[in-house]
Design an enzyme around this catalytic site. Structure first.
Site, PDB file in Angstrom:
ATOM      1  N   ASP A  77      10.471 -93.340  36.527  1.00  0.00           N
ATOM      2  CA  ASP A  77      11.294 -92.190  36.931  1.00  0.00           C
ATOM      3  C   ASP A  77      11.162 -91.828  38.409  1.00  0.00           C
ATOM      4  O   ASP A  77      10.177 -92.155  39.064  1.00  0.00           O
ATOM      5  CB  ASP A  77      10.971 -90.967  36.057  1.00  0.00           C
ATOM      6  CG  ASP A  77       9.492 -90.593  36.056  1.00  0.00           C
ATOM      7  OD1 ASP A  77       8.639 -91.502  36.190  1.00  0.00           O
ATOM      8  OD2 ASP A  77       9.173 -89.403  35.914  1.00  0.00           O
ATOM      9  N   GLU A 135       7.260 -89.878  33.856  1.00  0.00           N
ATOM     10  CA  GLU A 135       5.861 -89.556  34.156  1.00  0.00           C
ATOM     11  C   GLU A 135       5.767 -88.229  34.904  1.00  0.00           C
ATOM     12  O   GLU A 135       4.783 -87.498  34.768  1.00  0.00           O
ATOM     13  CB  GLU A 135       5.226 -90.681  34.984  1.00  0.00           C
ATOM     14  CG  GLU A 135       3.723 -90.536  35.197  1.00  0.00           C
ATOM     15  CD  GLU A 135       3.357 -89.504  36.256  1.00  0.00           C
ATOM     16  OE1 GLU A 135       2.374 -88.784  36.063  1.00  0.00           O
ATOM     17  OE2 GLU A 135       4.076 -89.408  37.278  1.00  0.00           O
TER      18      GLU A 135
HETATM   19 ZN   LIG Z   1       4.554 -88.511  41.563  1.00  0.00          ZN
HETATM   20 ZN   LIG Z   2       3.568 -91.298  40.491  1.00  0.00          ZN
END
Ligand SMILES: [Zn+2]
Ligand SMILES: [Zn+2]
Length: 389
Positions: A77, A135
């Site tokens: 991401d 994440e």
């Molecule tokens: Zn980051």
């Molecule tokens: Zn990262």
């Protein structure tokens, strides 16, 4: 031999990383990235499952020799940041940017996939490739991938983060807690509004809120062991509308970072006690919204030792002992379930404009670092397999 093979894969690594860099996607929205990854894996003849715990992709490479199952993870991401770079691969998506290097992680793991898939006759056991979404935003993508079975049958897991604070060509990690846990809290103090000239007839939530901000400074300094790093930050305080009006509500928002679960609990308990007690002392009401985020990332001793043995000898990198760092990582959830190690791979190089911190609008990596990341993951997987034969 590994080095030669990876060098031949480098142009493809750069091309894929730059494609992903041009077309970044926010957490939980990685549909195009996920499809791109799945296409590459399928072209390599790798057994591929998409939609694992959201936009996650799992690739499985079975070797022809017996062995264990090693998982390798990359996150996919990007962030809600406007890219300020002017290079040809700068983000084409308004307000979205790969400012943490996850494009590099994805590209490096695709190269690892290519390496192992062309060597199945020599590969021991199984390589499980985890391409993880989300994440950057809690609750993250790791937990949902785990719940979808991504770790089933896995014996060990390794992951990397390209890291610009350390120079390209070096790598760093540490045994035990490496990255902090992260929690957020929101406190609302409710008083009773009134005329600024007649405070005796009101309950001033701004005075109660101000007192609480100062009280909270004692949590780390008085309730946490000074040898155990921790942070309590109040990042925002809002109350009131005008200079002559007593505010009936005052809102505080903050973040907590630390490395041990007991400390995490102590801090939460103290924040709640101080909020209740301070509100009571000032005659105000209080509501507390405490949201737990990622746990501390804790490396396993044996796998950290493998990293120390392998990183210089097999991957040719300078090896450093990393200090503990305050950013959080949902790789922590994998390490709560199976042994493993998370490793920082140096990506900083001022000569290539790769000198900005992570999440900066001019963030970039030295792309050579992807070679090192791939090499390190392969070396760790091979060392584990030959050790556990
Ligand atoms: Zn980051
Ligand atoms: Zn990262």
């Amino acid at each position: 031999m590994r080095e030669e093979a990876l060098k031949s894969l480098f142009p493809a690594m750069v091309e894929r990383r730059r494609y992903l860099h041009r077309y970044p996607e926010l957490s939980f929205q990685e549909q195009n990235t996920s499809a791109y990854v799945a296409d590459v894996l399928r072209e390599l003849g790798i057994d591929t499952v998409v939609g694992v715990g959201g936009n996650g992709v799992v690739g499985t490479i079975k070797g022809q020799l017996p062995g264990r199952t090693v998982a390798l993870r990359a996150d996919m991401d990007a962030l809600p940041i406007q890219d300020e770079k002017t290079c040809e691969y700068a983000s084409q998506v308004q307000g979205v940017m790969h400012a943490c290097g996850h494009d590099g992680h994805t590209s490096a793991l695709l190269a690892v996939a290519e390496y192992f898939s062309s060597r199945r006759e020599k590969l021991q056991g199984e390589i499980r490739l985890l391409f993880q979404p989300a994440e950057e935003v809690c609750p993250g993508g790791a937990l949902s991938m785990i719940e979808a079975g991504a770790l089933d049958g896995v014996d060990v897991i390794y992951g990397v983060h390209l890291w610009t604070p350390i120079p390209v060509g070096t790598t760093a990690s540490r045994p035990g807690p490496l990255m902090a846990s992260t929690d957020e809290f929101f406190i609302e103090l409710s008083g009773r509004g009134g005329h600024g000239g007649m405070p005796h007839a009101a309950v001033d939530s701004v005075v109660a809120g101000s007192a609480l901000v100062l009280q909270l400074q004692s949590v780390v300094s008085r309730s946490v062991n000074p040898l155990d790093p921790a942070v309590v930050t109040i990042g925002s305080i809002h109350g009131g509308t005008a200079q002559n009006v007593i505010a009936d509500t005052c809102r505080l928002a903050g973040t907590v970072r630390c490395f041990h679960e007991e400390t995490r609990k102590t801090i939460r308990d103290r924040i709640e006690q101080l909020a209740q007690g301070t509100a009571q002392a000032y005659g105000a009401g209080v509501s507390i919204d405490y949201m737990t985020g990622y746990p501390s990332l804790v490396n396993h001793q044996e796998e950290f030792e493998r990293f120390q043995n392998v990183a210089a000898k097999e991957a040719g990198l300078g090896v450093e002992l990393s200090p503990q760092i305050m950013p959080a990582e949902d790789f922590a959830y994998y390490l709560q379930r199976v042994p493993g190690c998370f490793m920082l791979v140096g990506a900083g190089n001022p000569a290539k404009n790769a000198a900005y911190p992570h999440h900066h609008p001019k963030f970039d990596i030295d792309e050579e670092a992807m070679l090192h990341a791939a090499s390190l993951m392969i070396a760790m997987a091979e060392a584990y397999q030959s050790d556990r034969q």
